[in-house]
Design a protein around this motif. Sequence first.
Motif, PDB file in Angstrom:
ATOM      1  N   ILE A 128       0.835  -1.208   0.000  1.00  0.00           N
ATOM      2  CA  ILE A 128       0.000   0.000   0.000  1.00  0.00           C
ATOM      3  C   ILE A 128       0.866   1.253   0.000  1.00  0.00           C
ATOM      4  N   VAL A 129       1.940   1.247   0.803  1.00  0.00           N
ATOM      5  CA  VAL A 129       2.846   2.403   0.810  1.00  0.00           C
ATOM      6  C   VAL A 129       3.411   2.631  -0.587  1.00  0.00           C
ATOM      7  N   LYS A 130       3.852   1.572  -1.221  1.00  0.00           N
ATOM      8  CA  LYS A 130       4.420   1.703  -2.564  1.00  0.00           C
ATOM      9  C   LYS A 130       3.391   2.230  -3.549  1.00  0.00           C
ATOM     10  N   ARG A 131       2.157   1.722  -3.466  1.00  0.00           N
ATOM     11  CA  ARG A 131       1.128   2.173  -4.400  1.00  0.00           C
ATOM     12  C   ARG A 131       0.750   3.632  -4.160  1.00  0.00           C
ATOM     13  N   CYS A 132       0.770   4.059  -2.902  1.00  0.00           N
ATOM     14  CA  CYS A 132       0.513   5.472  -2.608  1.00  0.00           C
ATOM     15  C   CYS A 132       1.585   6.349  -3.242  1.00  0.00           C
ATOM     16  N   HIS A 133       2.835   5.894  -3.197  1.00  0.00           N
ATOM     17  CA  HIS A 133       3.895   6.636  -3.873  1.00  0.00           C
ATOM     18  C   HIS A 133       3.618   6.721  -5.368  1.00  0.00           C
ATOM     19  N   GLU A 134       3.312   5.598  -5.967  1.00  0.00           N
ATOM     20  CA  GLU A 134       3.105   5.560  -7.418  1.00  0.00           C
ATOM     21  C   GLU A 134       1.968   6.480  -7.844  1.00  0.00           C
ATOM     22  N   GLU A 147      10.382   2.607   4.561  1.00  0.00           N
ATOM     23  CA  GLU A 147       9.445   2.608   3.429  1.00  0.00           C
ATOM     24  C   GLU A 147       9.087   4.028   2.997  1.00  0.00           C
ATOM     25  N   GLU A 148       9.524   5.018   3.763  1.00  0.00           N
ATOM     26  CA  GLU A 148       9.327   6.447   3.474  1.00  0.00           C
ATOM     27  C   GLU A 148       7.858   6.847   3.511  1.00  0.00           C
ATOM     28  N   ALA A 149       7.133   6.301   4.505  1.00  0.00           N
ATOM     29  CA  ALA A 149       5.782   6.781   4.764  1.00  0.00           C
ATOM     30  C   ALA A 149       5.849   8.258   5.130  1.00  0.00           C
ATOM     31  N   ASP A 150       4.772   8.977   4.830  1.00  0.00           N
ATOM     32  CA  ASP A 150       4.758  10.409   5.154  1.00  0.00           C
ATOM     33  C   ASP A 150       4.731  10.645   6.655  1.00  0.00           C
ATOM     34  N   ALA A 151       3.920   9.840   7.366  1.00  0.00           N
ATOM     35  CA  ALA A 151       3.729  10.084   8.793  1.00  0.00           C
ATOM     36  C   ALA A 151       3.515   8.774   9.535  1.00  0.00           C
ATOM     37  N   LEU A 152       3.887   8.777  10.817  1.00  0.00           N
ATOM     38  CA  LEU A 152       3.615   7.673  11.725  1.00  0.00           C
ATOM     39  C   LEU A 152       2.695   8.191  12.821  1.00  0.00           C
ATOM     40  N   MET A 153       1.743   7.362  13.236  1.00  0.00           N
ATOM     41  CA  MET A 153       0.726   7.823  14.179  1.00  0.00           C
ATOM     42  C   MET A 153       0.744   7.029  15.478  1.00  0.00           C
ATOM     43  N   LEU A 154       0.756   7.746  16.586  1.00  0.00           N
ATOM     44  CA  LEU A 154       0.637   7.160  17.911  1.00  0.00           C
ATOM     45  C   LEU A 154      -0.812   7.259  18.374  1.00  0.00           C
ATOM     46  N   SER A 155      -1.325   6.191  18.975  1.00  0.00           N
ATOM     47  CA  SER A 155      -2.730   6.155  19.414  1.00  0.00           C
ATOM     48  C   SER A 155      -2.804   6.081  20.936  1.00  0.00           C
ATOM     49  N   GLY A 156      -3.014   4.865  21.469  1.00  0.00           N
ATOM     50  CA  GLY A 156      -3.090   4.716  22.914  1.00  0.00           C
ATOM     51  C   GLY A 156      -1.823   5.127  23.624  1.00  0.00           C
ATOM     52  N   GLU A 157      -0.686   5.065  22.921  1.00  0.00           N
ATOM     53  CA  GLU A 157       0.594   5.419  23.536  1.00  0.00           C
ATOM     54  C   GLU A 157       0.566   6.837  24.112  1.00  0.00           C
ATOM     55  N   THR A 158      -0.116   7.750  23.411  1.00  0.00           N
ATOM     56  CA  THR A 158      -0.146   9.136  23.877  1.00  0.00           C
ATOM     57  C   THR A 158      -1.502   9.553  24.437  1.00  0.00           C
ATOM     58  N   GLY A 171       9.362   5.685  -8.418  1.00  0.00           N
ATOM     59  CA  GLY A 171       8.321   5.008  -9.190  1.00  0.00           C
ATOM     60  C   GLY A 171       7.043   5.792  -9.354  1.00  0.00           C
ATOM     61  N   VAL A 172       7.035   7.074  -8.954  1.00  0.00           N
ATOM     62  CA  VAL A 172       5.819   7.882  -9.102  1.00  0.00           C
ATOM     63  C   VAL A 172       5.421   7.960 -10.570  1.00  0.00           C
ATOM     64  N   LEU A 173       4.145   7.727 -10.834  1.00  0.00           N
ATOM     65  CA  LEU A 173       3.631   7.808 -12.203  1.00  0.00           C
ATOM     66  C   LEU A 173       3.402   9.275 -12.548  1.00  0.00           C
ATOM     67  N   LEU A 174       4.213   9.812 -13.434  1.00  0.00           N
ATOM     68  CA  LEU A 174       4.166  11.238 -13.774  1.00  0.00           C
ATOM     69  C   LEU A 174       3.113  11.461 -14.857  1.00  0.00           C
ATOM     70  N   ARG A 175       1.912  11.785 -14.415  1.00  0.00           N
ATOM     71  CA  ARG A 175       0.786  11.914 -15.357  1.00  0.00           C
ATOM     72  C   ARG A 175       0.446  13.357 -15.677  1.00  0.00           C
ATOM     73  N   GLU A 176       0.958  14.313 -14.879  1.00  0.00           N
ATOM     74  CA  GLU A 176       0.636  15.716 -15.093  1.00  0.00           C
ATOM     75  C   GLU A 176       1.916  16.507 -15.359  1.00  0.00           C
ATOM     76  N   GLU A 177       1.745  17.631 -16.028  1.00  0.00           N
ATOM     77  CA  GLU A 177       2.889  18.494 -16.308  1.00  0.00           C
ATOM     78  C   GLU A 177       3.530  18.980 -15.021  1.00  0.00           C
ATOM     79  N   ARG A 178       2.692  19.255 -14.006  1.00  0.00           N
ATOM     80  CA  ARG A 178       3.231  19.710 -12.722  1.00  0.00           C
ATOM     81  C   ARG A 178       4.152  18.670 -12.097  1.00  0.00           C
ATOM     82  N   GLN A 179       3.757  17.402 -12.195  1.00  0.00           N
ATOM     83  CA  GLN A 179       4.586  16.336 -11.631  1.00  0.00           C
ATOM     84  C   GLN A 179       5.920  16.231 -12.359  1.00  0.00           C
TER      85      GLN A 179
END
Length: 467
Positions: free
Chosen positions: A261-267, A302-313, A344-352
């Motif tokens: 899922i992380v990889k597909r989010c990157h793509e 895996e270079e996820a954008d963020a990690l989340m703490l739940s009950g820990e905090t 592996g990002v799929l560059l579909r737009e000019e901005r990308q």
Amino acid sequence: MSRRTKIIVTLGPATQDEDTIGRLIDLGANVFRLNMSHAKHAWAAEMTRLVRRQASDRGVHVAVLFDLTGPSIRTGEVEKPYQLAIGDLVEFRREGTKPTIPISTTVNYAGMMDDVSEGSTLVVDNGTLLMQIQSRQDDRIICECKNAGELGSRRHINLPGTRLNLPAMTDKDRNDLALAIECEADYIAGSFVRDAAHVHEIRRAIEALEGTAQVVAKIEDQEAVRNIDAIIQASDVIMIARGDLGIEVAFEELPLLQRRIVKRCHELSRRVIVATQLLESMIQNPTPTRAEVTDCSNAVYEEADALMLSGETSVGKHPLRCVDALIRIASRIERSGGMGYGQGVLLREERQKTARAAVTLVDSMPDARLVVLTRRGVLANHTAMLRPRTREFYAFTPSEIVCRQLAISRNVRALRLPFAASIDETIKRAAALLIERGHITPGTPMVIVSDILSDHIAANSIILHHA
């Protein structure tokens, strides 16, 4: 900010005082999560106010995420918890019906009996109790207990592999969402999202209330995994909610699913959060287990954008130590490199494609800083998904809301700056602000990528500028 990975902290009884919130921000918390499964409206509104005030006092942009309960299935109230043994029969029945066997409780989802099949697995309380459905009637099911344990009130039920006809949002979710919009939430998370239609329904509800919050889709069951591409493209952010997902799938499959899922989010150029039980032992203990350190390290690698703490905090004994531990792990692992999914990002737009060229340029210049000029944050997110190697990545925007909505984006430090009529003047202002705050020194090379309006023309551009 030398750390690229963003940290999401769940607020609760352990962290609800204003001083602790301020200390969490000082440590490096980027986003505060309010879990509406447990939060009262007055409390959630007060927490939002405290977060905003503490962030404002420090001159930083910290986001607030309202996490909706979603259409979860729960048991009813029981007079006292049942102590179950292997082989015991347990009845789950529709509300308003009478029990037919000694161990019996209601469920809050009347359609469950229509959705399940005899022989299927039923899981209670996040895996504490495993049961098999023995018989099904119109208003109840009878299950056989496969392990010993305790069945209390309002316990969560999972039905791995069963297609449930639950709504995307409950009445409670809609009331909580209205509060979130009133509080100007930056993100709203939808629980148990199963397909893109559910994401669209949440977004329409936000727009109907004239909210600006971005949609976080929580991946928690097998159906969501099957529809993952459509959900990713319909959402602003994906959360891999490993608690329920780890019950819905075979546990040995969970690490592979997370990575996929992380990889597909990157793509597909969508931000991704890894959540649940990152430092679970630290709810009680002052240090993490070595297995937890490795788990967190994998998510960072895996270079996820963020990690989340739940009950820990939210309810843990050591919330500040948890955030410090996660930051230490992330900072260390980032120095060793990552999976490289940004290639592996799929560059579909000019901005990308423009962003890719800017990242290639800045990565070839060891002393350069990467700067993005953006009004809505889109270009900044596209650039961040390419995972530039520089630790100095600044996004300038005139919008306070956009600054906060970039709080989840990996490696991005958002700065508010009114844009001038010309892009040249805007660049001069941006450089002056970076020098003033000590981020750069005069003469520092800046690779600037922009899609903002200049002289009434919207153009993608890359500019090499020396401060």
